[in-house]
Design a protein around this motif. Structure first.
Motif, PDB file in Angstrom:
ATOM      1  N   MET A   1     -21.052   5.068 -81.819  1.00 35.72           N
ATOM      2  CA  MET A   1     -21.490   5.984 -80.788  1.00 35.72           C
ATOM      3  C   MET A   1     -20.354   6.331 -79.826  1.00 35.72           C
ATOM      4  O   MET A   1     -20.317   7.399 -79.292  1.00 35.72           O
ATOM      5  N   SER A   2     -19.434   5.442 -79.619  1.00 30.64           N
ATOM      6  CA  SER A   2     -18.320   5.662 -78.704  1.00 30.64           C
ATOM      7  C   SER A   2     -17.225   6.474 -79.389  1.00 30.64           C
ATOM      8  O   SER A   2     -16.817   6.179 -80.512  1.00 30.64           O
ATOM      9  N   SER A   3     -16.727   7.501 -78.684  1.00 30.22           N
ATOM     10  CA  SER A   3     -15.629   8.315 -79.232  1.00 30.22           C
ATOM     11  C   SER A   3     -14.381   7.475 -79.472  1.00 30.22           C
ATOM     12  O   SER A   3     -13.679   7.649 -80.463  1.00 30.22           O
ATOM     13  N   GLN A 153     -19.176  -2.749 -76.715  1.00 28.94           N
ATOM     14  CA  GLN A 153     -18.892  -1.570 -77.531  1.00 28.94           C
ATOM     15  C   GLN A 153     -20.144  -0.721 -77.732  1.00 28.94           C
ATOM     16  O   GLN A 153     -20.114   0.497 -77.563  1.00 28.94           O
ATOM     17  N   LEU A 154     -21.241  -1.375 -78.094  1.00 28.30           N
ATOM     18  CA  LEU A 154     -22.479  -0.636 -78.338  1.00 28.30           C
ATOM     19  C   LEU A 154     -23.003  -0.008 -77.057  1.00 28.30           C
ATOM     20  O   LEU A 154     -23.445   1.146 -77.054  1.00 28.30           O
ATOM     21  N   GLY A 155     -22.952  -0.751 -75.962  1.00 24.12           N
ATOM     22  CA  GLY A 155     -23.418  -0.225 -74.686  1.00 24.12           C
ATOM     23  C   GLY A 155     -22.588   0.957 -74.230  1.00 24.12           C
ATOM     24  O   GLY A 155     -23.117   1.963 -73.730  1.00 24.12           O
ATOM     25  N   ALA A 156     -21.266   0.873 -74.404  1.00 19.30           N
ATOM     26  CA  ALA A 156     -20.390   1.990 -74.039  1.00 19.30           C
ATOM     27  C   ALA A 156     -20.755   3.237 -74.840  1.00 19.30           C
ATOM     28  O   ALA A 156     -20.747   4.358 -74.311  1.00 19.30           O
ATOM     29  N   GLY A 157     -21.104   3.046 -76.096  1.00 16.56           N
ATOM     30  CA  GLY A 157     -21.516   4.176 -76.924  1.00 16.56           C
ATOM     31  C   GLY A 157     -22.821   4.794 -76.469  1.00 16.56           C
ATOM     32  O   GLY A 157     -22.973   6.019 -76.472  1.00 16.56           O
ATOM     33  N   TRP A 164     -26.977   7.543 -71.161  1.00 12.30           N
ATOM     34  CA  TRP A 164     -27.831   6.513 -70.567  1.00 12.30           C
ATOM     35  C   TRP A 164     -27.098   5.818 -69.422  1.00 12.30           C
ATOM     36  O   TRP A 164     -25.869   5.747 -69.403  1.00 12.30           O
ATOM     37  N   THR A 165     -27.876   5.249 -68.511  1.00 14.93           N
ATOM     38  CA  THR A 165     -27.305   4.380 -67.487  1.00 14.93           C
ATOM     39  C   THR A 165     -26.997   3.030 -68.129  1.00 14.93           C
ATOM     40  O   THR A 165     -27.540   2.696 -69.204  1.00 14.93           O
ATOM     41  N   ALA A 166     -26.182   2.240 -67.461  1.00 15.68           N
ATOM     42  CA  ALA A 166     -25.889   0.894 -67.950  1.00 15.68           C
ATOM     43  C   ALA A 166     -27.166   0.065 -68.004  1.00 15.68           C
ATOM     44  O   ALA A 166     -27.366  -0.717 -68.938  1.00 15.68           O
ATOM     45  N   ALA A 167     -28.047   0.239 -67.039  1.00 17.62           N
ATOM     46  CA  ALA A 167     -29.301  -0.519 -67.014  1.00 17.62           C
ATOM     47  C   ALA A 167     -30.174  -0.183 -68.222  1.00 17.62           C
ATOM     48  O   ALA A 167     -30.744  -1.071 -68.859  1.00 17.62           O
TER      49      ALA A 167
END
Length: 194
Positions: A1-3, A153-157, A164-167
Motif C-alpha cells: 500500500m505504501s508508495s 509498514q502496513l499502517g503507513a500504507g 486513514w488516520t493513525a488511530a
C-alpha cells in the motif's frame, strides 16, 4: 500500500527495519496510477516473515463476510511478474502466464508456498485486479502476531493509500487475526505516530 515500499520492489532496496533487500524489477518505473480499493475477504497474519520477523500478512478471498482495504497499482505484466517472484523467493526476470487468471474470481496456483497463488479479485476500468497470497485459507494455518516493523509498514500504507488516520489504521490492524489479542490498538497507534 505504501508508495515507498512498492518502490523497493520496483527499483530494489530494503525498507527501514527489513532484514533483506529486494533486487527490484526489470522495469523500475512507478505505476501509471494507484487507487484505493476494497477487496472482499480477510487480512490475517500467519507463518514467519524472514524479512520482518513475526507473522506475514495474507489475504483470504473466501471470507466474504470481511473486507480488506487495499491499493491497486497500474503495473505492466512484467512488473507484476517480477514483484510476485520477489515475494515467492525467486529471482525476477521471467514473465508469468497471467492469461489463466485474468478474469474476476480466477485463481492460479504456482506452488505450495506463501504468496504462490495468484488471484484476480475484481476488474477495474476493464483491467484485472491481481494479487497473490497463500494457497490455504485463514482457518487452515496457525495465526502469528506480526512484528512492530511490519505493522509500521502496513499502517503507513493505510494512512498514505487510504487517507486513514493513525488511530483508524491501528484499530484495523490490531483487529486482524494474528494481531488480535497480541497487539492493542493504542500500541499500534504509538508505532505509527512515534
Amino acid at each position: 500500500m505504501s508508495s515507498a515500499r512498492l518502490g523497493q520492489y520496483l527499483r530494489g532496496g530494503a525498507a527501514p527495519g527489513a532484514a533483506r533487500a529486494h533486487p527490484g524489477c526489470r522495469d523500475p518505473r512507478p505505476p501509471e496510477r494507484s487507487v484505493p480499493v476494497t477487496l472482499p475477504g480477510l487480512l490475517y497474519f500467519a507463518t514467519e516473515s524472514p524479512v520482518w520477523g513475526g507473522g506475514r500478512a495474507f489475504y483470504d478471498p473466501d471470507r466474504a463476510d470481511e473486507e480488506t482495504p487495499a491499493r491497486a497499482h497500474l503495473l505492466t505484466a512484467g512488473q507484476f511478474s517480477d514483484i510476485a517472484a520477489q515475494e515467492m523467493g525467486r529471482e525476477p526476470g521471467t514473465d508469468l502466464d497471467l492469461a489463466p487468471v485474468r478474469r474476476a474470481g480466477a485463481r492460479l496456483r504456482l506452488g505450495p508456498g506463501r504468496y504462490e497463488t495468484l488471484l484476480c479479485v475484481a476488474e477495474l476500468d476493464g483491467l484485472p485486479v491481481l494479487t497473490f497470497t497463500a494457497p490455504w485459507g485463514s482457518g487452515d494455518v496457525a495465526w502469528r502476531a506480526p512484528s512492530a516493523g511490519y505493522l509500521r509498514q502496513l499502517g503507513a500504507g493505510l494512512i498514505e493509500g487510504r487517507g486513514w488516520t493513525a488511530a483508524r489504521a491501528a484499530r484495523y490492524l490490531a483487529s486482524r487475526p494474528g494481531a488480535r489479542g497480541q497487539w492493542a490498538a493504542p500500541e499500534v497507534r504509538a508505532l505509527l505516530t512515534g
